[in-house]
Each structure stands twice: as C-alpha cells, then as structure tokens.
Design an enzyme around this catalytic site. Structure first.
Site, short mmCIF file in Angstrom:
data_model
loop_
_atom_site.label_atom_id
_atom_site.label_comp_id
_atom_site.label_asym_id
_atom_site.label_seq_id
_atom_site.Cartn_x
_atom_site.Cartn_y
_atom_site.Cartn_z
N ASP A 44 0.80 -1.22 0.00
CA ASP A 44 0.00 0.00 0.00
C ASP A 44 0.84 1.27 0.00
O ASP A 44 0.32 2.36 0.26
CB ASP A 44 -0.93 0.01 1.23
CG ASP A 44 -1.92 -1.13 1.19
OD1 ASP A 44 -2.33 -1.52 0.09
OD2 ASP A 44 -2.28 -1.63 2.27
N HIS A 248 29.36 6.20 -8.46
CA HIS A 248 27.97 6.39 -8.03
C HIS A 248 27.72 5.73 -6.66
O HIS A 248 26.68 5.13 -6.45
CB HIS A 248 27.00 5.82 -9.07
CG HIS A 248 26.95 6.61 -10.33
ND1 HIS A 248 26.39 6.13 -11.50
CD2 HIS A 248 27.39 7.87 -10.63
CE1 HIS A 248 26.49 7.05 -12.45
NE2 HIS A 248 27.09 8.11 -11.94
N ASP A 265 28.46 14.35 -3.86
CA ASP A 265 27.83 14.75 -5.12
C ASP A 265 26.33 14.78 -4.84
O ASP A 265 25.69 13.74 -4.71
CB ASP A 265 28.18 13.72 -6.21
CG ASP A 265 27.70 14.16 -7.59
OD1 ASP A 265 26.78 15.00 -7.67
OD2 ASP A 265 28.23 13.64 -8.59
N ASP A 276 23.25 20.39 -9.41
CA ASP A 276 24.18 19.26 -9.40
C ASP A 276 25.55 19.78 -9.00
O ASP A 276 26.22 20.44 -9.79
CB ASP A 276 24.21 18.64 -10.81
CG ASP A 276 25.00 17.34 -10.85
OD1 ASP A 276 25.51 16.91 -9.80
OD2 ASP A 276 25.10 16.75 -11.95
N HIS A 359 35.20 9.33 -16.94
CA HIS A 359 33.92 9.91 -17.36
C HIS A 359 34.16 11.23 -18.07
O HIS A 359 35.28 11.76 -18.10
CB HIS A 359 32.98 10.09 -16.16
CG HIS A 359 33.50 10.99 -15.08
ND1 HIS A 359 33.45 12.37 -15.16
CD2 HIS A 359 34.08 10.71 -13.87
CE1 HIS A 359 33.95 12.90 -14.06
NE2 HIS A 359 34.36 11.92 -13.26
N HIS A 363 27.72 17.40 -18.78
CA HIS A 363 26.45 16.93 -19.34
C HIS A 363 25.45 18.07 -19.22
O HIS A 363 25.62 18.99 -18.41
CB HIS A 363 25.94 15.66 -18.62
CG HIS A 363 25.73 15.82 -17.14
ND1 HIS A 363 24.67 16.51 -16.59
CD2 HIS A 363 26.46 15.38 -16.08
CE1 HIS A 363 24.74 16.47 -15.27
NE2 HIS A 363 25.82 15.81 -14.93
N GLU A 399 32.66 19.04 -14.43
CA GLU A 399 32.94 18.13 -13.31
C GLU A 399 34.12 17.19 -13.57
O GLU A 399 33.96 15.97 -13.66
CB GLU A 399 31.70 17.31 -12.97
CG GLU A 399 31.04 16.60 -14.15
CD GLU A 399 29.87 15.74 -13.72
OE1 GLU A 399 30.04 14.90 -12.81
OE2 GLU A 399 28.77 15.90 -14.30
N TYR A 403 40.45 9.49 -9.77
CA TYR A 403 40.10 8.39 -8.87
C TYR A 403 41.26 7.40 -8.88
O TYR A 403 41.48 6.71 -9.88
CB TYR A 403 38.80 7.73 -9.32
CG TYR A 403 37.74 8.77 -9.67
CD1 TYR A 403 36.93 9.33 -8.69
CD2 TYR A 403 37.62 9.23 -10.99
CE1 TYR A 403 36.00 10.30 -9.01
CE2 TYR A 403 36.69 10.22 -11.31
CZ TYR A 403 35.88 10.75 -10.32
OH TYR A 403 34.97 11.73 -10.63
N ARG A 420 36.42 14.82 -7.02
CA ARG A 420 35.65 15.40 -8.12
C ARG A 420 35.18 16.78 -7.66
O ARG A 420 34.80 16.97 -6.49
CB ARG A 420 34.45 14.52 -8.50
CG ARG A 420 33.66 15.04 -9.68
CD ARG A 420 32.73 13.98 -10.29
NE ARG A 420 31.67 13.52 -9.41
CZ ARG A 420 31.65 12.32 -8.83
NH1 ARG A 420 32.66 11.47 -9.03
NH2 ARG A 420 30.67 11.95 -8.04
#
Length: 454
Positions: A44, A248, A265, A276, A359, A363, A399, A403, A420
């Site tokens: 529910d 992430h 982040d 962001d 990365h 974006h 960004e 790492y 980052r």
C-alpha cells in the site's frame, strides 16, 4: 491547491513554439503526450510522485493521470487536457485535484475532459490529422492502445474520415526546445543552485571523524527541504575514503575516518529543475600533501574547462581542456609512466588518463539532472557528426575528477584518493555564469570553513 498565480503565458509560449515546429516538419498534426505514471513501492505504499518532464514543460501541471492533446493546423492550435476527475472520496485520502472543470481557465488551455473518457473521445481528435507526434522510445501509450484509437478512426473512412499516415517522435522537437533555458527556468535553476550550495556547506560544517556517510546525507536532505526544494535531483552520493573511487556510491553506513577525504555529489530539485554540485574535502578539515596535490590538479582542470565554456566553442572544448591539464599533471606526479608516453599529445592519444579519469567533464542540466538535448550538431552531415556549438541559454555541468585506486604500481601515498569538483554553468555570450559557486572550492576556503565550524 491553487494558492498562487499560475504563469500561463510561459507554458502557452512553449506550446506555440512547438506548434511552429510541427508545422515546419509536417504541416501540423496532433501531439499526444502523457505524464508519468504513479509507481508503487510495495503493497500500500508508493514512491513520491514525480511528473514527466516533457509534459510539465508544456503544461506546468504536476498531477498524475493526465494526457495533453494538441492539434495543430496551418492556422490554428487547440490544446486539450485529459485529467483525473474531481472525487471527494479520493481527495480525502490522496489530496486535492484540479479537475477538468477548472483546468482550462487555470492552466490556460482550450478544453479538458476526464481521463476516464480518453478512449471514447480521442479518436475524434486524431481523425483528419496530418501526423501523430508522441514518444517513440518510451511510448506515452502502448501500441495496443494507439492501435485501438487508429482502428476507430479507420472505421469512419466511409464517412470521409482520414487517418494520419505518419508517426513522429515528439521528443526530438521538445528536447531541442528544452536545451535552451528561458529567464523563468534560469531563475529557478539559480535558486536551486543556492539551496544545494547551502546543503554542501552544512555537510562540510558537520563533518568529523567517527560520523557515518548517512549523517552527512541527513544534513543535505534537511537543508534541501528546509529551504523549499521538493526533492533531491538524484540519489545523493556521500563517499568517504576508498568509496570516493566508486563513481555512483550511495551514502551508506561507512564511517568517515581521520585522514580520509569525503566526496559529496548532491543536488536538489526545485520546482521541477535540478542542481548538481560535487565537492571533496578532508574529514578532519586538513588536506594531506598528496591529497592537496591531486585536489589542486583537479581544480586547475576545472578552471581550464570553465575558460572553454562559452558561446562559439563546441561542447567538447571544456572536456579537452580538462584532459590536457589532468594528463600533464598525472605525468608530472609520476602516476602516468613517462617511459610509455612520448609527450602530452601522445599520452592523450593513448588515453593514458583513462585509468584515473573515466567519465566526461560535462552533461546538460535542466529539468533532468542528465538533461535532454543533442550533444552532436543536429545540422551536421558528417559521420560522425561534429560536436554542437555552445549557445547562450544552455546549462551544463563542469565536473572533472581523478580516482586513484590501490595498486602495486601506485605510490601508497595516493591510494584511495577520489576527488571530483562539479559546478553548474550557464552559457552566456562571452563566458559562463556559474550557478553553484557559493560552495567553497579552493583548499584555503574549505580548510577555513571547516576550522571555523570545529
């Protein structure tokens, strides 16, 4: 409930712009666009409802169970909403509904009906239209439902009704519009950036060895909601120590340790728009020498990317600028083996940086944290298409990061350093406007803030 004026003109202008695009593409047609469905979490309990971004962009309506229908002829545009009917019993449990009776006047639409009547009424809107515009990838309707509507239209062929012969992807037109933010959107995103910045500052102020990642997440969430943001823009990342090398990593139970860095982040969503921001700081308030060296390198690469974020340069320019700084820095620190690379250009060609930076630097940002819009020039005919040029009104993140995981060929001083630095940039004519720079970013500013807090 309707407790404040609704900016009808903003959404009406967007629908008119879309109608112009539909005329240019096919001479007109019918747009059928459904909002997001409610999603149940378990039994529910359901997840907090979040409208579909494209639907909200054109209507400003955030209730579930709604569909926008817009018919466009060479001379006219008609906007119709199917929405949930008023229901006193359900409103007692789930909250107030606008209802089809009030929707046209409040939202600035031509007409509205109960969503319960859509199957009976929508074929009349579809017949004699030149084309149908709807979602093609994540369909607003399953093909069976659309086929049923078209079947009803075809059944009237003997009476002179014509069936649309062409199906177009509505997202291609809407997403190009959404790529360029208007003054209303920029104002919201600027406020979202301020709220997110306040959250990051609060998290830094409360950080200390012995706390857990979820403690800092709580400080962020408190600040976001306390300042009026409706939600987070994405799952909050709070990563201490080695967890910062997991791109992430969700805020979890890991303890924040003396001598470690913490990467956060996090962004909020305000009135449908995302912020962001990423910052990395020492848990104990003081960077070590190796941490400082890597941080200064990442920050220098961000400044280089910011310099290349302006109208007239292409989307790839900030990324390439960051890569050159990061790669040269990695070579200078001995993290890239100079014996295996002749020079900087050779190291870039070999992607020697990719072990530490996997990365992209940017974006699009807007209603979605990874917002819509083509990254390649839609007018380019080359293969592959060239990167599109940045133009005023675009908003993107900047960004860069590094790492460095534990490895035999890496000096132990650099193990488990993940850094980052991310900000939100509005492209202007001759530069970019950082919407999120109210969070300290230099080593001196961060250490001063944390010293004052302690």
């Amino acid at each position: 409930m309707m407790n404040q004026p609704f900016p009808q003109d903003i959404y009406a202008k967007r629908r008119q712009r879309l109608a112009i695009s539909m005329r240019e593409k096919s001479g007109g047609g019918i747009l059928i666009l459904e909002t997001a469905a409610e999603v149940y979490r378990n039994r529910d309990s359901d997840f907090p409802y979040r409208h579909d971004s494209d639907f909200y962009y054109l209507t400003g309506f955030n209730e579930p169970g709604a569909t926008l229908v817009m018919t466009v002829s060479p001379k006219e545009v008609h906007t119709h909403l199917f929405c949930r009917p008023k229901d006193l019993e359900r409103e007692i449990w789930d909250g107030w509904r606008l209802g089809p009776e009030a929707a046209p006047q409040y939202l600035g639409l031509d007409s509205a009906e109960s969503i319960e009547k859509i199957d009976a009424l929508i074929p009349a809107y579809i017949e004699n239209q030149r084309a149908i515009y709807t979602r093609m990838i994540q369909g607003s309707f399953d093909s069976a439902q659309l086929n049923q509507w078209l079947k009803k239209v075809k059944a009237g062929a003997r009476n002179g009704s014509a069936t649309p012969e062409v199906l177009f992807d509505a997202e291609a037109l809407i997403h190009e519009m959404r790529l360029f933010k208007d003054a209303h959107e920029i104002d919201i995103m600027r406020r979202a950036g301020k709220i997110a910045a306040a959250g990051h500052i609060r998290a830094m102020q409360h950080a200390k060895p012995g706390l857990h990642e979820y403690h800092l997440e709580a400080e962020l969430l408190h600040t976001f909601r306390y300042n009026g943001a409706q939600s987070v823009a994405y799952n909050t990342i709070v990563a201490g120590g080695a967890n910062a090398c997991v791109l992430h990593h969700r805020a979890g139970h890991a303890q924040l340790k003396d001598g470690d860095l913490c990467l956060i982040d996090a962004g909020c969503e305000l009135d449908g728009y995302a912020s962001d921001i990423t910052r990395t700081f020492p848990v104990n308030g003081k960077f070590t020498g190796p941490q400082k060296a890597i941080y200064e390198l990442v920050l220098a690469s961000q400044y280089a990317a910011i310099e290349k974020t302006k109208a007239g340069l292409d989307f790839q320019a900030p990324h390439e600028a960051a890569l050159r700084v990061l790669t040269q820095g990695l070579m200078d620190l001995g993290l890239i083996n100079k014996k295996e690379t002749a020079d900087l250009d050779n190291a870039l060609e070999l992607k020697a940086y990719q072990r530490f930076y996997m990365h992209r630097t940017s974006h699009w940002l807007g209603m979605d944290v990874h917002d819509v819009g083509e990254y390649r020039d839609p007018q380019s005919s080359t293969n592959p298409r060239s990167w599109r040029l940045l133009e005023p009104g675009m908003v993107l993140t900047i960004e860069p990061g590094l790492y460095i995981r534990k490895a035999d060929d890496i000096h132990a001083d650099y193990w488990d350093i993940g850094i980052r630095i991310e900000d939100d940039a509005l492209v202007t004519n001759d530069a970019c406007d950082l919407l999120s720079r109210e969070v300290p970013v230099s080593i001196e500013e961060i250490e001063y803030l944390m010293k004052q807090s302690s």
